[in-house]
Every structure is written in structure tokens, then in C-alpha cells.
Scaffold this motif. Structure first.
Motif, PDB file in Angstrom:
ATOM      1  N   HIS A 275      -0.273  10.527  -3.049  1.00  0.00           N
ATOM      2  CA  HIS A 275      -1.138  10.851  -1.918  1.00  0.00           C
ATOM      3  C   HIS A 275      -0.305  11.239  -0.699  1.00  0.00           C
ATOM      4  CE1 HIS A 275      -4.721   8.265  -3.539  1.00  0.00           C
ATOM      5  NE2 HIS A 275      -4.692   9.480  -4.054  1.00  0.00           N
ATOM      6  N   THR A 276      -0.772  12.217   0.050  1.00  0.00           N
ATOM      7  CA  THR A 276      -0.050  12.635   1.249  1.00  0.00           C
ATOM      8  C   THR A 276      -0.375  11.736   2.440  1.00  0.00           C
ATOM      9  OG1 THR A 276      -1.822  14.213   1.742  1.00  0.00           O
ATOM     10  CG2 THR A 276       0.088  15.036   0.521  1.00  0.00           C
ATOM     11  N   LYS A 277      -1.562  11.126   2.427  1.00  0.00           N
ATOM     12  CA  LYS A 277      -1.982  10.280   3.542  1.00  0.00           C
ATOM     13  C   LYS A 277      -2.326   8.883   3.055  1.00  0.00           C
ATOM     14  CE  LYS A 277      -3.899  14.091   6.284  1.00  0.00           C
ATOM     15  NZ  LYS A 277      -5.122  14.608   6.965  1.00  0.00           N
ATOM     16  N   ILE A 278      -1.938   7.879   3.821  1.00  0.00           N
ATOM     17  CA  ILE A 278      -2.217   6.500   3.454  1.00  0.00           C
ATOM     18  C   ILE A 278      -3.727   6.239   3.441  1.00  0.00           C
ATOM     19  CG2 ILE A 278      -2.202   5.484   5.773  1.00  0.00           C
ATOM     20  CD1 ILE A 278      -0.365   4.011   2.732  1.00  0.00           C
ATOM     21  N   GLU A 279      -4.467   6.974   4.287  1.00  0.00           N
ATOM     22  CA  GLU A 279      -5.919   6.813   4.328  1.00  0.00           C
ATOM     23  C   GLU A 279      -6.552   7.184   2.991  1.00  0.00           C
ATOM     24  OE1 GLU A 279      -4.154   8.465   6.490  1.00  0.00           O
ATOM     25  OE2 GLU A 279      -4.450   7.505   8.458  1.00  0.00           O
ATOM     26  N   SER A 280      -5.965   8.163   2.316  1.00  0.00           N
ATOM     27  CA  SER A 280      -6.482   8.565   1.009  1.00  0.00           C
ATOM     28  C   SER A 280      -6.321   7.437   0.000  1.00  0.00           C
ATOM     29  CB  SER A 280      -5.752   9.814   0.512  1.00  0.00           C
ATOM     30  OG  SER A 280      -5.936  10.898   1.396  1.00  0.00           O
ATOM     31  N   THR A 281      -5.204   6.745   0.077  1.00  0.00           N
ATOM     32  CA  THR A 281      -4.948   5.628  -0.829  1.00  0.00           C
ATOM     33  C   THR A 281      -5.906   4.480  -0.556  1.00  0.00           C
ATOM     34  OG1 THR A 281      -2.613   6.260  -0.816  1.00  0.00           O
ATOM     35  CG2 THR A 281      -3.154   4.106  -1.741  1.00  0.00           C
ATOM     36  N   VAL A 282      -6.162   4.221   0.712  1.00  0.00           N
ATOM     37  CA  VAL A 282      -7.100   3.159   1.089  1.00  0.00           C
ATOM     38  C   VAL A 282      -8.476   3.453   0.511  1.00  0.00           C
ATOM     39  CG1 VAL A 282      -8.315   2.078   3.023  1.00  0.00           C
ATOM     40  CG2 VAL A 282      -5.856   2.497   3.177  1.00  0.00           C
TER      41      VAL A 282
ATOM     42  N   TYR B 125      -9.175   5.488  -1.970  1.00  0.00           N
ATOM     43  CA  TYR B 125      -9.117   5.577  -3.424  1.00  0.00           C
ATOM     44  C   TYR B 125      -9.178   4.200  -4.068  1.00  0.00           C
ATOM     45  CZ  TYR B 125      -7.842   7.613  -7.926  1.00  0.00           C
ATOM     46  OH  TYR B 125      -7.869   8.034  -9.230  1.00  0.00           O
ATOM     47  N   LEU B 126      -8.492   3.243  -3.478  1.00  0.00           N
ATOM     48  CA  LEU B 126      -8.479   1.890  -4.030  1.00  0.00           C
ATOM     49  C   LEU B 126      -9.701   1.086  -3.600  1.00  0.00           C
ATOM     50  CD1 LEU B 126      -4.723   0.880  -3.607  1.00  0.00           C
ATOM     51  CD2 LEU B 126      -5.867   1.754  -5.643  1.00  0.00           C
ATOM     52  N   GLY B 127     -10.457   1.615  -2.637  1.00  0.00           N
ATOM     53  CA  GLY B 127     -11.623   0.893  -2.163  1.00  0.00           C
ATOM     54  C   GLY B 127     -11.253  -0.372  -1.415  1.00  0.00           C
ATOM     55  N   ILE B 128     -10.180  -0.306  -0.643  1.00  0.00           N
ATOM     56  CA  ILE B 128      -9.695  -1.483   0.070  1.00  0.00           C
ATOM     57  C   ILE B 128     -10.631  -1.817   1.227  1.00  0.00           C
ATOM     58  CG2 ILE B 128      -7.802  -2.408   1.468  1.00  0.00           C
ATOM     59  CD1 ILE B 128      -5.937  -0.613  -0.190  1.00  0.00           C
ATOM     60  N   GLU B 129     -10.963  -3.074   1.344  1.00  0.00           N
ATOM     61  CA  GLU B 129     -11.833  -3.539   2.410  1.00  0.00           C
ATOM     62  C   GLU B 129     -11.080  -4.538   3.286  1.00  0.00           C
ATOM     63  OE1 GLU B 129     -14.627  -2.179   2.850  1.00  0.00           O
ATOM     64  OE2 GLU B 129     -15.037  -1.240   0.905  1.00  0.00           O
ATOM     65  N   VAL B 130     -11.712  -4.923   4.381  1.00  0.00           N
ATOM     66  CA  VAL B 130     -11.091  -5.880   5.293  1.00  0.00           C
ATOM     67  C   VAL B 130     -10.807  -7.195   4.585  1.00  0.00           C
ATOM     68  CG1 VAL B 130     -11.443  -7.233   7.395  1.00  0.00           C
ATOM     69  CG2 VAL B 130     -12.131  -4.837   7.332  1.00  0.00           C
TER      70      VAL B 130
ATOM     71  N   LEU C  16       0.821  -1.211   0.000  1.00  0.00           N
ATOM     72  CA  LEU C  16       0.000   0.000   0.000  1.00  0.00           C
ATOM     73  C   LEU C  16       0.856   1.263   0.000  1.00  0.00           C
ATOM     74  CD1 LEU C  16      -2.966   0.784  -0.016  1.00  0.00           C
ATOM     75  CD2 LEU C  16      -2.909   0.823   2.481  1.00  0.00           C
ATOM     76  N   ARG C  17       1.991   1.222   0.697  1.00  0.00           N
ATOM     77  CA  ARG C  17       2.877   2.380   0.757  1.00  0.00           C
ATOM     78  C   ARG C  17       3.422   2.719  -0.635  1.00  0.00           C
ATOM     79  NH1 ARG C  17       4.350   7.324   2.169  1.00  0.00           N
ATOM     80  NH2 ARG C  17       6.599   7.599   2.312  1.00  0.00           N
ATOM     81  N   ALA C  18       3.773   1.694  -1.397  1.00  0.00           N
ATOM     82  CA  ALA C  18       4.284   1.930  -2.748  1.00  0.00           C
ATOM     83  C   ALA C  18       3.222   2.595  -3.612  1.00  0.00           C
ATOM     84  CB  ALA C  18       4.732   0.611  -3.383  1.00  0.00           C
ATOM     85  N   VAL C  19       1.988   2.125  -3.496  1.00  0.00           N
ATOM     86  CA  VAL C  19       0.895   2.709  -4.283  1.00  0.00           C
ATOM     87  C   VAL C  19       0.639   4.151  -3.848  1.00  0.00           C
ATOM     88  CG1 VAL C  19      -1.540   2.508  -4.888  1.00  0.00           C
ATOM     89  CG2 VAL C  19      -0.150   0.453  -4.645  1.00  0.00           C
ATOM     90  N   GLN C  20       0.744   4.413  -2.562  1.00  0.00           N
ATOM     91  CA  GLN C  20       0.581   5.776  -2.062  1.00  0.00           C
ATOM     92  C   GLN C  20       1.591   6.716  -2.715  1.00  0.00           C
ATOM     93  OE1 GLN C  20       1.647   6.312   2.026  1.00  0.00           O
ATOM     94  NE2 GLN C  20       1.065   8.466   2.073  1.00  0.00           N
ATOM     95  N   LEU C  21       2.838   6.294  -2.782  1.00  0.00           N
ATOM     96  CA  LEU C  21       3.880   7.115  -3.389  1.00  0.00           C
ATOM     97  C   LEU C  21       3.631   7.313  -4.880  1.00  0.00           C
ATOM     98  CD1 LEU C  21       7.022   5.564  -1.633  1.00  0.00           C
ATOM     99  CD2 LEU C  21       6.007   7.813  -1.201  1.00  0.00           C
TER     100      LEU C  21
END
Length: 211
Positions: free
Chosen positions: A185-192, A194-199, A176-181
């Protein structure tokens, strides 16, 4: 009639901006969709559109940043480079992206065909060659590409192109960190979000790791 009554009447009669439109996050394209669009553009000899589509997929940039690209951004020496960096309009932060072999070839072919030189926008406006293409023109092109392979243009958009490679990278690596970069995105929450990541996605990744 009072002012309040007038306002209520206006609110009831005003046509919603999204009437007849499908709203919500636009899904990413699947690999088979990407290749179908590429093949179609190649067969039709649309060098500019092929270069633009490939750059959009690889760069993972927002539409406003795709249309603002200059020749120097991706081909400072007259030919496409392996990696480029631009400053995002929305955040003002720089973001780096890779250009694959096929994208570099498409850009080089486009530069030769168009005769574009240093100092020019990579994708120019239809009416003014000294201005970049507008985001509206870009969105119309994306809709045309999508519709051309039999998909519903209402279901996809420019953000579908931005999401495509990022989603594939996440699904294949779980990083997830790689995708954030890569998305800038400035915040990892934005990436989560944006990708629609679920549990369930997180659990699926965890199940692949043995300790």
C-alpha cells in the motif's frame, strides 16, 4: 413516453449486478481454515492447487498478481526461493514477500509434477498453456477450496487469502507499517481501511504496552 420516462423504467426493471450476492469486505481466513484447506488439498494430491493456495497466503498478493506469477518470480534457479519480488499490476510498485518452508516445498513438488520451466507462467490457463490462469478461474478455485471445508463461499473470496496473513501479523505485532509494506500500500490509511482497524483494536494494542 418521454426519454426520461424510458430511462426511469429501465432503471427500475434492470436487475442489480449484486442481486443475490453478499457484498462488502471479505473476511480473512482463520488459521484452522488455512490448515483445513491445506490438508484437504494434500490428501487429494492436488499439487498445483496446494502450491497456489500456499503462495497466495504467503505473498499477500491480489488475485491478478497471483495468477500472473512466472516460474522466475518464485523459482529462478529451478527451485523455490526464500524471498521474491514482483511488480503489482494495480499500483506498478514492486512488493516483496516471503515463502515459508511449506510453501517452497509445495512449489518444488508442483514444478516437478508439472515439468514447468523458466519462461512459463507458474499457474497457466486450463485452455491455453501459454497464458496465465484468469482471475475468474482463480476465484472459482478459491470458492471451491472454501466450500470444501464447509464454509460459505459467498462469504469469502480471493481477498480473504490476501488478508489472512496480513491480519495475523497485525494482530500479533501491532506493526501497521510492516503490514503496509507487505501489502504494497502507498498510504497507511489504505492499510487501516483494508484491515478494518477500529479504535478498540488500537486500544487493545496499547494496553499490552507498559511504560
Amino acid at each position: 413516453m418521454t426519454d426520461n420516462d424510458s430511462c426511469l423504467l429501465t432503471a427500475r426493471t434492470r436487475t442489480p449486478w449484486n442481486k443475490g450476492k453478499l457484498t462488502g469486505a471479505k473476511p480473512p481466513l482463520r488459521p484452522k481454515h488455512v490448515w483445513a484447506i491445506r490438508t484437504r488439498l494434500m490428501i487429494q494430491g492436488r499439487t498445483r492447487d496446494l502450491a497456489m493456495f500456499n503462495v497466495a497466503i504467503d505473498s499477500k498478493l491480489r488475485g491478478c498478481d497471483v495468477v500472473a506469477l512466472t516460474v522466475e518470480d518464485v523459482a529462478p534457479n529451478g527451485y523455490a526461493i526464500d524471498r521474491a519480488m514482483v511488480r503489482q499490476k494495480k499500483t506498478g510498485r514492486p512488493v516483496k514477500f516471503e515463502l515459508t518452508d511449506q510453501t517452497r516445498q509445495a512449489v518444488d513438488d508442483y514444478l516437478r509434477a508439472s515439468g514447468k520451466k523458466s519462461g512459463e507462467f507458474l499457474f497457466t490457463s486450463r485452455r491455453r498453456t501459454d497464458s496465465c490462469m484468469t482471475t475468474r478461474q482463480y476465484a472459482r478455485l478459491v470458492g471451491e477450496w472454501i466450500g470444501g471445508i464447509g464454509l460459505d463461499p459467498r462469504l469469502f473470496g480471493t481477498h480473504s487469502l490476501r488478508r489472512t496473513k496480513a491480519t495475523l501479523i497485525y494482530r500479533r505485532t501491532g506493526n501497521l507499517r510492516a503490514v503496509q509494506l507487505l501489502l504494497g500500500h502507498t498510504k497507511i490509511e489504505s492499510t487501516v481501511r483494508y484491515l478494518g482497524i477500529e479504535v478498540d483494536d488500537a486500544l487493545a494494542i496499547a494496553e499490552q504496552v507498559d511504560v
